[in-house]
Design an enzyme around this catalytic site. Structure first.
Site, PDB file in Angstrom:
ATOM      1  N   GLU A 183       0.832  -1.217   0.000  1.00 24.94           N
ATOM      2  CA  GLU A 183       0.000   0.000   0.000  1.00 24.94           C
ATOM      3  C   GLU A 183       0.862   1.260   0.000  1.00 24.94           C
ATOM      4  OE1 GLU A 183      -4.323  -1.161   1.743  1.00 24.94           O
ATOM      5  OE2 GLU A 183      -2.948  -0.195   3.177  1.00 24.94           O
ATOM      6  N   GLU A 257      -6.896  -7.625  -0.534  1.00 21.12           N
ATOM      7  CA  GLU A 257      -7.329  -7.599   0.866  1.00 21.12           C
ATOM      8  C   GLU A 257      -8.831  -7.344   0.883  1.00 21.12           C
ATOM      9  OE1 GLU A 257      -3.269  -5.653   2.868  1.00 21.12           O
ATOM     10  OE2 GLU A 257      -5.256  -4.865   3.389  1.00 21.12           O
TER      11      GLU A 257
HETATM   12  C1  GLA Z   1      -4.230  -2.306   5.139  1.00 20.02           C
HETATM   13  C2  GLA Z   1      -2.902  -3.042   5.219  1.00 20.02           C
HETATM   14  C3  GLA Z   1      -2.994  -4.300   6.025  1.00 20.02           C
HETATM   15  C4  GLA Z   1      -3.789  -4.076   7.294  1.00 20.02           C
HETATM   16  C5  GLA Z   1      -5.174  -3.606   6.890  1.00 20.02           C
HETATM   17  C6  GLA Z   1      -6.037  -3.340   8.097  1.00 20.02           C
HETATM   18  O1  GLA Z   1      -4.944  -2.546   4.088  1.00 20.02           O
HETATM   19  O2  GLA Z   1      -2.358  -3.373   3.975  1.00 20.02           O
HETATM   20  O3  GLA Z   1      -1.694  -4.667   6.367  1.00 20.02           O
HETATM   21  O4  GLA Z   1      -3.196  -3.108   8.050  1.00 20.02           O
HETATM   22  O5  GLA Z   1      -5.065  -2.391   6.222  1.00 20.02           O
HETATM   23  O6  GLA Z   1      -6.110  -4.449   8.880  1.00 20.02           O
END
Ligand code: GLA
Length: 772
Positions: A183, A257
């Site tokens: 990210e 995710e």
């Molecule tokens: C983001 C991150 C993950 C985690 C999620 C929340 O998307 O990439 O590592 O922190 O948020 O759980």
């Protein structure tokens, strides 16, 4: 031997196309024009996230079997750099850090692996997985091409390649893809930095397809157009895939995710994912042949002192149950069965779902009292002398607590103030606690009482996880100096490292608790034992305790804090034994009763704001909202909106006032707010606190105001709706810590549903929005 052969036969029965176990021949994996291709055939990745470090290694196979039985064909796993390189050049790949073994087990259980080696992970893990020792370099720029950072990254990734490279599918292993960073679009825009990380991975021997992940709105930042893009989102599948297609016109669609729940932070309600959101979106992705990864499929526990902290300062609980389909202790939840049932309709020809493994045995034990006590002040190491206090890293300490001591003259009551406290500072005068410095408050100050004679001032600082997300993750811990008393800088300090490591714990001198009464709220370790007829999982009931950390048989189970929502600590049976088990607990704020029991169920959703030593960290203020700097109407929908002021405005306070909502209801909600400086760039949230908020939902869900400035668009500030529904105007005011020039702001509406999305609004900026 007979059992192993039976397992082999059972496994053999399940081997089919797409099963990682079929290691008899070398497989191929590729990113095709429309689909992922496994051995040249279309392959829909049904993936789920499991972190090896968050599961006792003795239970890895069980959790992987649960994942397989739920219908997953792939697991996704972060590597946490700070776990594998605790000190520069010192690498650890054994025990809980044996991720190679985790991958091998995954393959044995017929699961492919998507590896997320970092260097940055986020994941509510201490500093997002980044090693604290990088912070010893005051000027280091994390997640950038700063050579101090990049060189450390390259050595680490080279080591990752040495250990995990051989487990790639190209070498007969289960790893089919590897992620570049994590990210990054949320953090920066430097595509060359991303390219450096990619090159480092390739240089380390990774020859499987690489990819990067971002929420779709952040994908454009630091984009490498020739690197596969996967989107992170927990709802609105069609909308989000459409956004991915704007960036990546072809190739398979992947949601890297997909959130079934969410993580918890201390003092906020336990998060429950809404099945009505989870299942339909999962089905949508299955139907359109898209691939996905459930984050988290099994959250587990952030053992030790590894739990991180959400920005601006919301420490994460040690329980990482995440309301995931597979619970913290590996149990099948209703979501597990619903997911299995759904996946059963999308299996490849010949693919069968194995039965789920039996759950681990669970035991309980009656309350025991911990009678032995080791006060921290009686167990201090040699002192380090220093003119002014410095952050913990400067004293070569990464984790644990740190004590700062100096002498102060006799005198009238006066304000003790530091530039900042990271994170909680328990203040003692001649051993008596007189106040608490609290990072949740805008000011790091307490009033010291009058002193008839010179006194010893002790400030015991307890960090509660380094921020794991956003520019604030360079989160140096301890006292941030200068420290002043009545405006005078205090000089001549003694500093005591209290790393809470095995060496320190082994050296503690315990006394039988006849001193219980005089210990009171002094920080102390309490020790005792409990007996079990047979070993099994249990949940330590920590209701009676204040705040600190807990160990069983030498394993640190994590942090606890009686404000909740978590009131228990998961104690895996594989770390317990039939007979006597030893437990010790550090309590930094003290408690009346020192008993612990073993429960058969966890308590993850019990808030006790009355226990919070900061009764309210919401300052009681009178507003002074005269002339808005901007009046407007937000567009409908979930898209991010940049609002520009006619002219830049300066001030320490920024206030958003909602006049009504899109749906005409009395609620206001904001997923994210960023303020834009004179050149339109987002201003760092470092030091931001909530100066005022008229209403927050704390019962029906976590609607805390901090959610609007934590960088996560999946959570949000929401005014009360459960026990009351105060009407507009609603006001959310930020204290920026210092005056800033603001040319506009970025508003991310609540995602997923319309409730609370603001329509007409006013903005106030200034230094006098609060009456003195
Ligand atoms: C983001 C991150 C993950 C985690 C999620 C929340 O998307 O990439 O590592 O922190 O948020 O759980």
């Amino acid at each position: 031997m007979k059992l192993k052969f039976v397992c082999f036969l059972a496994a053999l029965a399940c081997i089919c196309v797409g099963d990682a176990r079929a290691a008899d021949s070398v497989h191929t994996f590729a990113i095709g024009t429309n689909d992922f291709l496994l051995d040249g055939k279309k392959f829909q990745i049904r993936c789920g996230e499991i972190h090896a470090a968050r599961v006792p290694m003795e239970y890895w196979r069980h959790r992987l079997q649960m994942a397989k039985a739920m219908g997953l064909n792939t697991v996704c796993a972060y590597l946490f750099w700070n776990l594998h390189e605790p000190n520069p050049g010192e690498y650890v790949w054994t025990g809980q850090a044996d991720d190679a073994e985790f991958c091998r087990l995954a393959q044995e259980e017929g699961l492919w692996v998507i590896l997320r080696p970092g260097p940055y992970a986020c994941a509510e893990w201490e500093m997002g997985g980044t090693p604290w020792w990088l912070l010893k370099n005051d000027g280091i720029q994390l997640r950038s091409r700063d050579p101090h950072y990049l060189n450390a990254v390259k050595s680490y990734l080279k080591e990752v390649g040495r250990v995990l490279g051989p487990l790639q599918i190209t070498h007969g292993g289960p790893i089919i893809m590897a992620q570049v960073e994590n990210e990054y679009g949320f953090y920066g825009k430097d595509a060359s930095y991303m390219d450096e990380i990619r090159k480092a991975l390739v240089g380390a021997g990774f020859d499987v397809p690489l990819f990067e992940c971002n929420p779709p709105d952040q994908m454009k930042n630091g984009l490498l157009p020739d690197l596969f893009q996967a989107g992170n989102f927990g709802s609105d599948v069609e909308t989000n895939f459409a956004k991915v297609r704007q960036i990546q016109t072809n190739g398979p669609l992947m949601c890297s995710e997909f959130y079934p729940g969410w993580f918890d932070t201390w003092g906020q309600p336990h998060h429950l994912g809404k099945p009505e959101n989870y299942l339909p979106n999962l089905k949508l992705m299955l139907d359109r042949g898209a691939s996905f990864s459930i984050y988290m499929a099994h959250g587990g526990t952030t053992f030790g002192l590894w739990s991180g902290c959400d920005r601006p300062f919301k420490p994460d609980t040690s329980s990482y149950d995440y309301d995931a389909p597979i619970s913290e202790a590996g149990w099948a939840t209703p979501k597990f069965f619903q997911t299995r049932e759904l996946f059963a309709k999308y299996l490849l020809p010949g693919e069968k779902l194995p039965d789920r493994p039996a759950p681990d045995p669970v035991v309980s034990f009656a309350p025991v009292e911990l009678k032995e006590v080791a006060p921290i002040f009686d167990n201090l190491p040699a002192a380090i002398k220093d003119e002014a206090p410095r952050n913990m890293e400067a004293y070569d300490q990464g984790y644990g607590c740190i004590l700062y001591r100096t002498r102060i003259p006799a005198g009238a009551a006066a304000t003790l103030e530091a530039v900042a406290i990271h994170d909680f500072g328990y203040v003692f005068l001649d051993g008596k606690r007189v106040g608490i410095l609290d990072r949740r408050s805008a000011k790091a100050q307490v009033v010291l009482p009058e002193r008839a004679r010179a006194a010893q001032l002790d400030i015991l600082v307890e960090p509660t996880g380094r921020i794991n997300f956003g520019p604030e993750m360079a989160d140096r811990k301890g006292l941030i100096a200068p420290v002043k008393l009545g405006g005078e800088v205090l000089k001549g300090w003694e500093i005591f490292n209290l790393p809470l490591d095995d060496k320190m714990l082994a050296g503690l001198k315990y006394q039988i608790g006849n001193r219980k009464s005089e210990i009171g709220n002094q920080p102390a370790f309490w020790r005792g034992t409990f007996k079990l007829d047979k070993a099994g999982d249990t949940f330590l009931d920590l209701h009676a305790w204040g705040k600190g950390d807990v160990w069983v048989n030498g394993h640190c189970l994590g942090r606890y804090w009686n404000i909740g929502p978590t009131q228990t600590a998961y104690a895996p049976g594989c770390w317990l034994r039939a007979g006597e088990n030893e437990i010790f607990i550090l309590d930094t704020i003290g408690s009346e009763n020192h008993t612990v029991a073993g429960l058969e169920k966890p308590v993850l959703d019990e808030l006790h704001p009355e226990n919070d030593f900061a009764q309210t960290h919401r300052p009681v203020v009178k507003l002074n909202l005269i002339t808005p700097v901007h009046t407007g109407t937000f567009a409908s929908g979930a898209d991010t909106q940049d609002i520009k002021f006619a002219a830049p405005a300066a001030g320490k306070y920024f206030c958003l006032e909602s006049l009504n909502a899109r749906d005409g209801k009395p609620y206001a909600a904001v997923a994210e707010l960023d303020l834009l400086d004179a050149s339109g760039n987002a201003i760092s949230h470092n030091g931001w606190t909530i100066a005022y908020v008229d209403s927050e939902e704390h019962v029906g869900e976590d609607g805390a105001a901090e959610n609007a400035i934590d960088g996560q668009t999946a959570n949000f500030w929401h005014t009360e709706w459960k026990n009351a529904s105060p009407n507009h105007p609603h006001r959310l005011m930020l204290n920026l810590g210092q005056s800033q020039t603001i040319s506009g702001f970025r508003y991310v509406p609540r995602q997923g549903t319309e409730s609370g999305r603001i329509k007409d609004f006013r903005i106030y900026v200034g230094n006098d929005l609060i009456q003195p």
